[in-house]
Write an enzyme that holds these catalytic residues in place. Structure first.
Site: not given
Length: 791
Positions: A180, A183, A185, A211, A264, A317
């Site tokens: 996943c 964006p 990083s 993605d 992630d 997160c």
């Protein structure tokens, strides 16, 4: 019908002379636009107080940290040889200027390195956009960050987001999957680690970044392109059912298993409240409950494709154990010992974290608590699942070692909230241990034999776990009505339709055609070794006339090296994006990615791959070669180029990057002599460091250039131009009027360009145009130097 009265009351201006409700741009600091959101959520506080994920006596400090703006963090690109130069510039110039500065009575805190990030390559600061606009010194710092970010030398990334790639322990030969990725990083970090040795243009490993969102894939492409790697491929699939890929190994087709996987997963994001302020009012426990099943499916699909001995890092997160420990516990239980939680406590010395918890409860959005699955009423069984609770068997729970998970709390090191766990695969997953059998071993044709061998490798059916404990030798059949999260954790692979149609072979029913969404991508077409494109690139044919005594004029053809590519140049790794017509751009990928692309064109949707190394310049044919070098791929291509190289000095670099179209005589004597020996066309401008001159850059620099009739120019982007000028000690600063510190003025296009909008998503969807123009010195491509494009 009559016209509606569209008269509107004019908004009254406020004290600043602006209409009421319209904010000043200088007010747009961290959290701008969220002033109406109150940073309180009683349900959030009640939930995490009850779960006790925060040490006793620290909850108030935890909540205060959650309400504070998140510090800005930057990471210096670690794989580039320029990293040390950038770090030196930051520490010796910009950080020193910031140390004792005050803006509106507020003392600016000097940026500090992240104690746990290796080699001081990551820093955090409390500077906001508002503060950056108040002081010219800070404005210079801001422009530095923007241009270095666009040229790929610095990434602005949240501190905790840097942790998962560091725990993966990546080596250049590893095959990596980022499930996943947008964006991008973390994907950028993975690429950097893959290229840790800059002397190797093509590492054996690669990164496949996936993605599910087609539009976000283009943001991912933008991030990856900054690093100019031939070892990255962006694909567009649902991570929970990402197809299993094939590749050729020793002349046979094999299944691709990854050495490292970053998982992630999508999450509720309550660890991001410091930067995503709207989470405060939207947060409920139902967010985690709804995402739990998807997170398990993605994680299961990841470990299925992980090689034995490989590492998968699972991260969110979110601070919620339903999205964190519950998913890890479900994975470990389904694996039946095939997975193990690794102890990563010593991998990042200096990182403060809390160990994973072994006891938690589930709460509905109405505030109702459940400690065990047996307490959940039947009416809620579709929303609350057994895997959301900790294992009830104390011995099984102890063997999982959930305390090896890592939860980062915001108040410990002034970061966001985060969760990460490292899984090591010790053996194949239980449902991958069986192989489908052939109905008839006597296969008549060679093609049928190949199909049988491919099925025997475990493709497709080997992913389906046994539903009822049946014999491992029995044909495998999926059980209808069983969800991937319950007893049948894997999603079956999509087999090749040509294989399914083979007679005498056990196989699933023919699959449905893969649905493709979003933009239709151009094809990826690899060139052959005898492609007519290569001879003009390799050498050029010069025509000369020989006069004899009889005044005859026979025409002689003489071959002369152009780029003079070395014999080991991998021609088969060159690709283009068109099947017909002239090829405008040539790209290169690594040998391993080429292998993956050729064997899986029908299984996956590829958005982008490869780094551009040549661009067509039609008028360049008169100079011997129609393709000019592209700066994006210069470091990939240069190890194979043996001609058209001019060695330059530091002073030559300054001349080439500050003057629009300097004459050859402006170069130093050595470079001038080399340039005069070359014909017109594309060239490499190479600076090699002098160990004796410590004031000069101590890393090599390769620039694309163009040798005209009487002039020479560097062909680099504006941001790269600024980067290289800083490296040789020239600071180019743009004030608000578009004036540079050397008195020159930017073009209208550049002066109106917002320094903060260089990476807007709108730019990502634009098609790159390749243009050429003519000037007084012959036909040359238009360079985009720091002084703007030429006319």
């Amino acid at each position: 019908m009559g016209r509606k009265n569209r008269t509107r009351q004019r908004a009254q201006p406020n004290r600043d002379g602006r209409p009421e409700g319209k904010r000043n741009r200088d007010d747009a600091g961290w959290g701008a636009g969220y002033s109406e959101i109150i940073k309180e959520n009683k349900l959030f506080e009640h939930y995490y107080t009850e779960l006790k994920i925060v040490p006793e006596g620290e909850f108030e400090e935890f909540m205060e940290a959650m309400r504070e703006p998140l510090p800005a963090t930057i990471r210096i690109t670690g794989y580039k040889s320029h990293a040390k130069e950038i770090l030196h510039t930051l520490k010796e110039k910009y950080f020193k200027e910031v140390q004792d500065l005050e803006v509106d009575g507020q003392k600016i805190e000097a940026p500090q390195p992240l104690s746990w990030y290796p080699d001081e390559l990551a820093w955090h600061t409390n500077l906001s956009r508002k503060i950056l606009r108040k002081s010219p010194l800070l404005e210079k710092f801001h422009q530095f960050l923007v241009s270095e970010t666009e040229s790929g030398n610095i990434s602005r990334q949240e501190a905790v987001s840097m942790i998962p790639p560091l725990l993966m322990k990546i080596e250049p030969q590893h095959k990596i999957l980022d499930m996943c990725a947008a964006p991008g990083s973390k994907t950028a970090q993975l690429i950097e680690m893959l290229h840790s040795d800059m002397d190797i243009p093509f590492p054996e490993g690669f990164v496949i970044a996936n993605d599910v969102d087609n539009k976000r894939c283009y943001l991912l492409v933008h991030q990856a392109k900054r690093l100019n790697s031939p070892c990255i491929m962006v694909v567009n699939h649902d991570a929970s059912s990402i197809p299993r890929l094939h590749f050729d190994q020793d002349g046979k087709k094999d299944i691709l298993f990854y050495d490292r996987i970053l998982c992630d997963v999508p999450c509720s994001g309550d660890g991001t409240m410091r930067k995503n302020i709207d989470v405060w009012k939207k947060w409920t426990t139902s967010n985690s409950i709804h995402l739990h099943g998807l997170q398990i499916r993605i994680a299961v699909r990841g470990v299925e494709q992980l090689a034995v001995g490989g590492r998968m890092v699972y991260s969110t997160c979110s601070l919620n154990p339903i999205e964190d420990e519950a998913v890890i516990a479900a994975l470990l239980e389904k694996s039946e010992g095939a997975l193990e939680l690794a102890d990563a406590s010593a991998d990042l010395p200096g990182l403060k974290y809390m160990p994973g918890i072994t006891s938690w409860k589930v709460m509905t959005k109405e505030g109702q608590w459940f400690s065990d699955w047996s307490e959940v009423p039947t009416s809620r069984h579709t929303q609350i699942r057994p895997t959301m609770f900790p294992p009830t068997d104390p011995e099984k729970l102890a063997n999982m070692k959930l305390e090896r998970c890592m939860r980062i709390l915001p108040h410990h090191q002034n970061t966001g909230g985060f969760f990460v766990a490292v899984l090591v695969k010790k053996a194949p997953m239980p449902w991958n241990r069986r192989h489908p059998k052939l109905r008839n071993k006597e296969v008549n044709s060679s093609s049928e034999t190949a199909a049988a061998e491919e099925l025997q490798m475990g493709e497709s059916l080997a992913d389906v776990p046994p539903a009822d404990g049946s014999s491992a030798d029995a044909p495998v059949e999926a059980v209808e009505g069983e969800t991937p999260a319950e007893g049948n954790p894997s999603v079956p692979d999509t087999p090749d339709p040509s294989e399914v149609k083979k007679d005498h072979v056990c196989g699933p029913p023919p699959p449905k055609k893969m649905k493709l969404f979003g933009f239709k991508e151009d094809p990826f077409v690899f060139l052959t070794e005898d492609d007519p494109i290569f001879p003009p690139i390799q050498c050029t044919v010069l025509e000369t006339r020989h006069f004899d005594l009889l005044e005859t004029t026979p025409l002689l053809h003489m071959s002369q090296a152009f780029y003079d590519l070395s014999p080991d140049f991998p021609k088969l790794n060159v690709l283009t994006r068109t099947r017909e017509g002239k090829k405008r751009n040539l790209y290169m990928v690594s040998k391993e990615l080429r292998n993956v692309l050729l064997n899986n064109s029908e299984r996956m949707k590829v958005i982008n791959t490869g780094v551009k190394v040549w661009s067509r310049n039609n008028d360049g044919e008169q100079f011997g070669c129609a393709f000019r070098l592209a700066q994006e791929g210069i470091y990939t291509l240069c190890p194979y180029i043996r001609a058209r190289i001019i060695n330059i000095s530091v002073e030559d670099v300054k001349v080439l990057l500050t003057q629009e179209n300097p004459f050859l005589s402006k170069l130093g004597d050595d470079a001038h002599t080399q340039a005069k020996k070359l014909e017109m066309g594309s060239i490499v401008l190479r600076y090699l460091p002098d160990p004796q001159d410590l004031d000069a850059p101590q890393c090599p620099i390769d620039l694309c250039g163009w040798r005209g009739k009487t002039s020479i120019r560097a062909f680099v982007s504006r941001n790269e131009c600024l980067h290289y000028l800083r490296m040789v000690g020239v600071e180019v600063f743009r004030d608000k009027q578009g004036k540079r510190n050397d008195g020159s003025t930017e073009t209208e296009e550049e002066s109106t360009e917002d320094a903060e909008g260089l990476s807007q998503e709108a730019d990502l969807l634009e098609q790159e145009g390749e243009e050429t123009e003519q000037n007084a010195n012959g036909t040359e491509p238009v360079s985009s130097t720091c002084d703007g494009p030429t006319s």
